[in-house]
Write an enzyme that holds these catalytic residues in place. Structure first.
Site, PDB file in Angstrom:
ATOM      1  N   LYS A 112       0.827  -1.217   0.000  1.00 30.92           N
ATOM      2  CA  LYS A 112       0.000   0.000   0.000  1.00 30.92           C
ATOM      3  C   LYS A 112       0.858   1.263   0.000  1.00 30.92           C
ATOM      4  CE  LYS A 112      -4.213  -2.027   1.425  1.00 30.92           C
ATOM      5  NZ  LYS A 112      -5.085  -2.468   2.477  1.00 30.92           N
ATOM      6  N   LYS A 197      -5.615 -10.940  -4.853  1.00 28.87           N
ATOM      7  CA  LYS A 197      -6.776 -11.069  -3.968  1.00 28.87           C
ATOM      8  C   LYS A 197      -7.930 -10.200  -4.477  1.00 28.87           C
ATOM      9  CE  LYS A 197      -6.877  -8.462  -0.274  1.00 28.87           C
ATOM     10  NZ  LYS A 197      -6.649  -7.820   1.033  1.00 28.87           N
ATOM     11  N   LYS A 200     -11.616  -4.774  -1.870  1.00 27.90           N
ATOM     12  CA  LYS A 200     -12.582  -3.670  -1.914  1.00 27.90           C
ATOM     13  C   LYS A 200     -12.051  -2.500  -2.701  1.00 27.90           C
ATOM     14  CE  LYS A 200     -13.614  -3.859   2.926  1.00 27.90           C
ATOM     15  NZ  LYS A 200     -12.291  -3.888   3.484  1.00 27.90           N
TER      16      LYS A 200
HETATM   17  P1  TYM Z   1     -10.598  -6.081   5.523  1.00 35.18           P
HETATM   18  O1  TYM Z   1     -11.597  -5.007   5.757  1.00 35.18           O
HETATM   19  O2  TYM Z   1      -9.654  -5.931   4.380  1.00 35.18           O
HETATM   20  O3  TYM Z   1     -11.344  -7.466   5.340  1.00 35.18           O
HETATM   21  C1  TYM Z   1     -12.310  -7.925   6.274  1.00 35.18           C
HETATM   22  C2  TYM Z   1     -12.241  -9.431   6.364  1.00 35.18           C
HETATM   23  O4  TYM Z   1     -12.450 -10.015   5.067  1.00 35.18           O
HETATM   24  C3  TYM Z   1     -11.377 -10.900   4.747  1.00 35.18           C
HETATM   25  N1  TYM Z   1     -11.111 -10.807   3.307  1.00 35.18           N
HETATM   26  C4  TYM Z   1     -11.017 -11.861   2.478  1.00 35.18           C
HETATM   27  N2  TYM Z   1     -11.149 -13.184   2.712  1.00 35.18           N
HETATM   28  C5  TYM Z   1     -11.014 -14.008   1.651  1.00 35.18           C
HETATM   29  N3  TYM Z   1     -10.756 -13.563   0.389  1.00 35.18           N
HETATM   30  C6  TYM Z   1     -10.629 -12.244   0.114  1.00 35.18           C
HETATM   31  N4  TYM Z   1     -10.402 -11.829  -1.119  1.00 35.18           N
HETATM   32  C7  TYM Z   1     -10.765 -11.330   1.201  1.00 35.18           C
HETATM   33  N5  TYM Z   1     -10.695  -9.983   1.285  1.00 35.18           N
HETATM   34  C8  TYM Z   1     -10.896  -9.683   2.578  1.00 35.18           C
HETATM   35  C9  TYM Z   1     -10.191 -10.364   5.537  1.00 35.18           C
HETATM   36  O5  TYM Z   1      -9.207 -11.366   5.719  1.00 35.18           O
HETATM   37  C10 TYM Z   1     -10.851  -9.921   6.815  1.00 35.18           C
HETATM   38  O6  TYM Z   1     -11.003 -11.008   7.692  1.00 35.18           O
HETATM   39  N6  TYM Z   1      -7.017  -5.349   8.913  1.00 35.18           N
HETATM   40  C11 TYM Z   1      -8.346  -5.866   8.702  1.00 35.18           C
HETATM   41  C12 TYM Z   1      -9.416  -5.254   9.574  1.00 35.18           C
HETATM   42  C13 TYM Z   1      -9.146  -5.307  11.030  1.00 35.18           C
HETATM   43  C14 TYM Z   1      -9.254  -6.441  11.876  1.00 35.18           C
HETATM   44  C15 TYM Z   1      -8.949  -5.975  13.183  1.00 35.18           C
HETATM   45  C16 TYM Z   1      -9.543  -7.784  11.630  1.00 35.18           C
HETATM   46  C17 TYM Z   1      -8.813  -4.257  11.818  1.00 35.18           C
HETATM   47  N7  TYM Z   1      -8.699  -4.649  13.141  1.00 35.18           N
HETATM   48  C18 TYM Z   1      -8.937  -6.852  14.274  1.00 35.18           C
HETATM   49  C19 TYM Z   1      -9.533  -8.653  12.730  1.00 35.18           C
HETATM   50  C20 TYM Z   1      -9.234  -8.188  14.036  1.00 35.18           C
HETATM   51  C21 TYM Z   1      -8.733  -5.622   7.261  1.00 35.18           C
HETATM   52  O7  TYM Z   1      -8.188  -4.802   6.599  1.00 35.18           O
HETATM   53  O8  TYM Z   1      -9.799  -6.376   6.857  1.00 35.18           O
END
Ligand code: TYM
Length: 332
Positions: A112, A197, A200
């Site tokens: 990023k 991947k 979003k």
């Molecule tokens: P984020 O918002 O990118 O994604 C949310 C959740 O969706 C899962 N995910 C996926 N799983 C499978 N295939 C994909 N293509 C895919 N894209 C997203 C992510 O693995 C995630 O579980 N850093 C985190 C948010 C966060 C968080 C936390 C998570 C902040 N604090 C504490 C757990 C605990 C994030 O960017 O998720």
């Protein structure tokens, strides 16, 4: 009690990857509100170039969509990160525990930061410290399990390392968490670029299925998905055949099947794509319909979030206060 915590970032519309990799499994945990906490992590959305009105809109939409997917305030606590100050209070102590080197090694930071630099935006300092705030999200709740997709592996590992280090230095304070991943679709790939991947914000438009896409849009995206060059037929081999394997993963996730076994039932891509499209449309349909109902009553969603924040605060407060004492800060 197995306390679980997970979060989702309002940086774009929620995708099929979010749903199959994470949200669906959150819904399946049949817990009590004090055992399962799910958070719209809005502070994390400020780590890259952002539009304030859009972040507000996406935060509300993410919360509504999580409820539409089946999270219920009777069985979990749903809240917005910025409503609970304990996350940022704890993040500072964890910044005093983490090292610059370990944060610079984070894959997502490298990717990023390179994107931000290439587009001429500065790299926000919060992009580097982001995983520390994520560790605080997790550790503030004495979390045991963090249900996430595969891309969060390194971040949850850091949360574990920081918990262990803090406990060793200052005395036992934090529960050491572990990540849990779905058996299939832990990494849903972009339909146009199956080696990346499905994301979003970073993904290709036509390669990303959004949770709120209309059935016809879902169908079109799946039917146009890239399959792999050469005529290897339908086989499950994520390394050599990422495009077709991704489709098999999607079908397996929707039908509770095994992707390698499913492959044996197909001789051509056309039939596979049609079945994947049908399965996705059916999985997403009830969520989209329920979202439309809930979006018509934003006050009800706000009430859930307000009550959720109250419950979350009450759980996090004593944990974070304890960390303030053990690290050497005077009681106020
Ligand atoms: P984020 O918002 O990118 O994604 C949310 C959740 O969706 C899962 N995910 C996926 N799983 C499978 N295939 C994909 N293509 C895919 N894209 C997203 C992510 O693995 C995630 O579980 N850093 C985190 C948010 C966060 C968080 C936390 C998570 C902040 N604090 C504490 C757990 C605990 C994030 O960017 O998720």
């Amino acid at each position: 009690m197995t306390r679980i915590f997970s979060g989702i970032k309002p940086t774009g519309h929620l995708t099929l990857g979010n749903y199959l990799g994470a949200v669906r499994h959150w819904v399946a945990t049949d817990q009590r509100p004090d055992e399962a906490l799910f958070c719209v992590v809005d502070l994390h959305a400020l780590t890259i170039e952002h539009d304030p009105a859009r972040v507000r809109r996406l935060s509300r939409q993410a919360a509504t969509l999580l409820l539409a997917a089946g999270l219920s305030p009777e069985k979990c606590t749903l809240f917005v990160q910025s409503h609970v100050d304990e996350h940022t209070r704890l993040a500072y102590l964890l910044e005093c525990t983490a090292t610059d080197g370990e944060l610079r090694r984070m894959i997502q930071y490298k990717e990023k930061a390179a994107q931000a630099q290439a587009s001429g935006d500065g790299v926000r300092l919060s992009l580097l410290t982001y995983p520390v705030l994520m560790a605080a999200d997790i550790l503030a709740y004495e979390t045991k399990e963090v249900p996430v997709g595969d891309d969060q592996r390194q971040h949850v590992e850091l949360a574990r390392d920081l918990a262990v280090r803090f406990n060793q230095r200052y005395g036992h304070t934090f529960t050491v968490p572990k990540a849990t991943y779905p058996a299939v679709a832990a990494r849903v790939m972009d339909l146009q670029e199956p080696t990346s991947k499905m994301g979003k914000s970073g993904g290709t438009g036509p390669g990303v299925v959004f949770m709120l896409d209309e059935p016809e849009v879902v169908r079109k995206k799946v039917m146009r998905a890239v399959t792999d060059s050469g005529d290897g037929g339908v086989v499950y081999d994520p390394v050599e055949r990422p495009g077709v394997s991704n489709l098999l993963d999607l079908l397996a996730a929707c039908t509770d099947g095994d992707p390698a076994l499913l492959a044996e039932g197909y001789s051509g891509y056309g039939a596979l794509k049609r079945d994947v499209a049908d399965a996705l449309v059916e999985v997403l349909r009830p969520v989209r319909e329920r979202h439309a109902e809930l979006a018509a009553d934003p006050a009800a969603v706000e009430k859930v979030l307000r009550e959720g924040a109250g419950r979350a605060r009450a759980l996090a407060r004593p944990v974070v206060d304890r960390a303030y004492r053990t690290i050497g800060l005077l009681e106020p």
